[in-house]
Scaffold this active site. Structure first.
Site, PDB file in Angstrom:
ATOM      1  CG  HIS A  26      -5.658 -15.028   5.120  1.00 49.69           C
ATOM      2  ND1 HIS A  26      -4.652 -15.931   5.392  1.00 49.69           N
ATOM      3  CD2 HIS A  26      -6.145 -15.357   3.894  1.00 49.69           C
ATOM      4  CE1 HIS A  26      -4.539 -16.773   4.356  1.00 49.69           C
ATOM      5  NE2 HIS A  26      -5.433 -16.436   3.447  1.00 49.69           N
TER       6      HIS A  26
ATOM      7  N   PRO B 204       0.845  -1.201   0.000  1.00 45.49           N
ATOM      8  CG  PRO B 204      -0.621  -1.482   1.791  1.00 45.49           C
ATOM      9  CD  PRO B 204       0.658  -2.010   1.207  1.00 45.49           C
ATOM     10  CD  GLU B 205       3.031   3.668  -3.891  1.00 44.67           C
ATOM     11  OE1 GLU B 205       3.434   4.807  -3.577  1.00 44.67           O
ATOM     12  OE2 GLU B 205       3.534   3.006  -4.800  1.00 44.67           O
TER      13      GLU B 205
ATOM     14  NE  ARG C   6       2.882 -11.936  -0.406  1.00 41.69           N
ATOM     15  CZ  ARG C   6       3.604 -11.336  -1.338  1.00 41.69           C
ATOM     16  NH1 ARG C   6       3.025 -10.441  -2.134  1.00 41.69           N
ATOM     17  NH2 ARG C   6       4.870 -11.617  -1.495  1.00 41.69           N
TER      18      ARG C   6
ATOM     19  CE  LYS D  29      20.853  12.476  -1.647  1.00 41.03           C
ATOM     20  NZ  LYS D  29      22.005  12.258  -0.802  1.00 41.03           N
TER      21      LYS D  29
END
Ligand SMILES: [Zn+2]
Length: 293
Positions: free
Chosen positions: A104, A2-3, A123, A166
């Site tokens: 689950h 998930p973001e 998972r 950078k």
């Protein structure tokens, strides 16, 4: 995985069930998720109230009346389901559909609000940790995180200073959790597209020699905020659809302008480019080679 916008929509979805409510009873059906559950997990939560439900990067943080904080991470496949007198819903908007298989369901929080908050994770890469509030600043999981992309601390000056000198490219810099927290692969690609900046461009080129931000840094920060706000707004408004479609969510996908759109036409006005996929640091990057420079 998930973001950030997905985690934020989960937080907002959980708030009515958890904020101000006590843990009446906690059922832990396993001793471990990704890590062992904290010692006396159920007993430490039971009886305490959630005084606030916050988010840091992709972590959900429930402040408890006991003076501790319950830190929750969804991992790869974790989700929360809310149940109340036979009604059910899954808060949050996910790019990939979430499991509803009860085998689950690992943790059940029976709240005094009448809601049961169920943590499901096929998972088991998700995890929970209980940390004393006073030690949160020293918490290893949070300590190294850079500023929140939607917070005031994150601005063009800060980003330019972090990228100064950078040699890494912009994709790598924005994926670095120490520079900005919680931006995942999808939103890095989408933000670079909206800012018309190539993911291959050297990160240092958004700052001048003194480390001051140039127009690219300003555009990039605006694009990051905009894409996250748009995604959160889309998640919020789609909760109803989510339930109706039985968790089969694909709505986020059509909102992506470059992500997962290899070979598709660029949506930038007047651009005739086609979206290209390259691999950077082992992850797919999607971008328009014509209008992203
Ligand atoms: Zn283009």
């Amino acid at each position: 995985m998930p973001e950030l916008p997905e985690v934020e929509t989960v937080r907002r979805g959980l708030e009515p069930a958890m904020q101000g409510a006590r843990f009446s009873k906690v059922e832990a059906r396993r001793k471990n998720l990704r890590f062992p559950l904290p010692r006396n997990f159920a007993a430490r939560l039971q009886g305490s109230a959630v005084t606030g439900l916050g988010r840091r990067a992709k972590y959900l943080l429930a402040d408890l009346s006991s003076g501790e904080v319950l830190l929750m991470h969804l991992g790869m496949s974790g989700s929360f389901r809310l149940a109340k007198q036979g009604k059910g819903e899954t808060p949050g908007a996910f790019h990939h559909a979430r499991s509803k298989d009860e085998k689950h369901d690992h943790l059940l929080f029976h709240m005094s609000s009448g809601w049961t908050v169920i943590f499901n994770d096929p998972r088991r890469f998700g995890f929970m940790k209980i940390v004393p509030r006073a030690e949160l600043a020293r918490e290893p999981l949070l300590r190294a995180l850079g500023p929140e992309p939607l917070g005031n601390e994150f601005d063009a000056a800060m980003l330019a200073a972090a990228c100064r000198g950078k040699t890494a490219n912009l994709k790598a810099a924005l994926s670095d959790q120490k520079i900005v927290a919680g931006l995942g692969n999808i939103y890095v690609c989408e933000a670079l597209f909206r800012a018309h900046l190539s993911p291959k461009r050297r990160a240092a080129t958004i700052a001048d020699k003194g480390g001051k931000p140039n127009a690219r840094a300003v555009a990039l920060v605006a694009a990051i905020r905009e894409v996250l706000h748009d995604a959160i707004a889309a998640g919020g408004s789609s909760l109803r659809d989510h339930r109706q479609t039985n968790g089969e969510l694909g709505y986020f996908q059509h909102r992506f302008r470059v992500y997962d759109r290899e070979g598709g036409r660029c949506t930038t006005l007047g651009c005739r480019g086609k979206i290209r996929r390259i691999v950077q640091a082992g992850r797919s990057t999607f971008y328009c080679p014509v209008c992203q420079r």
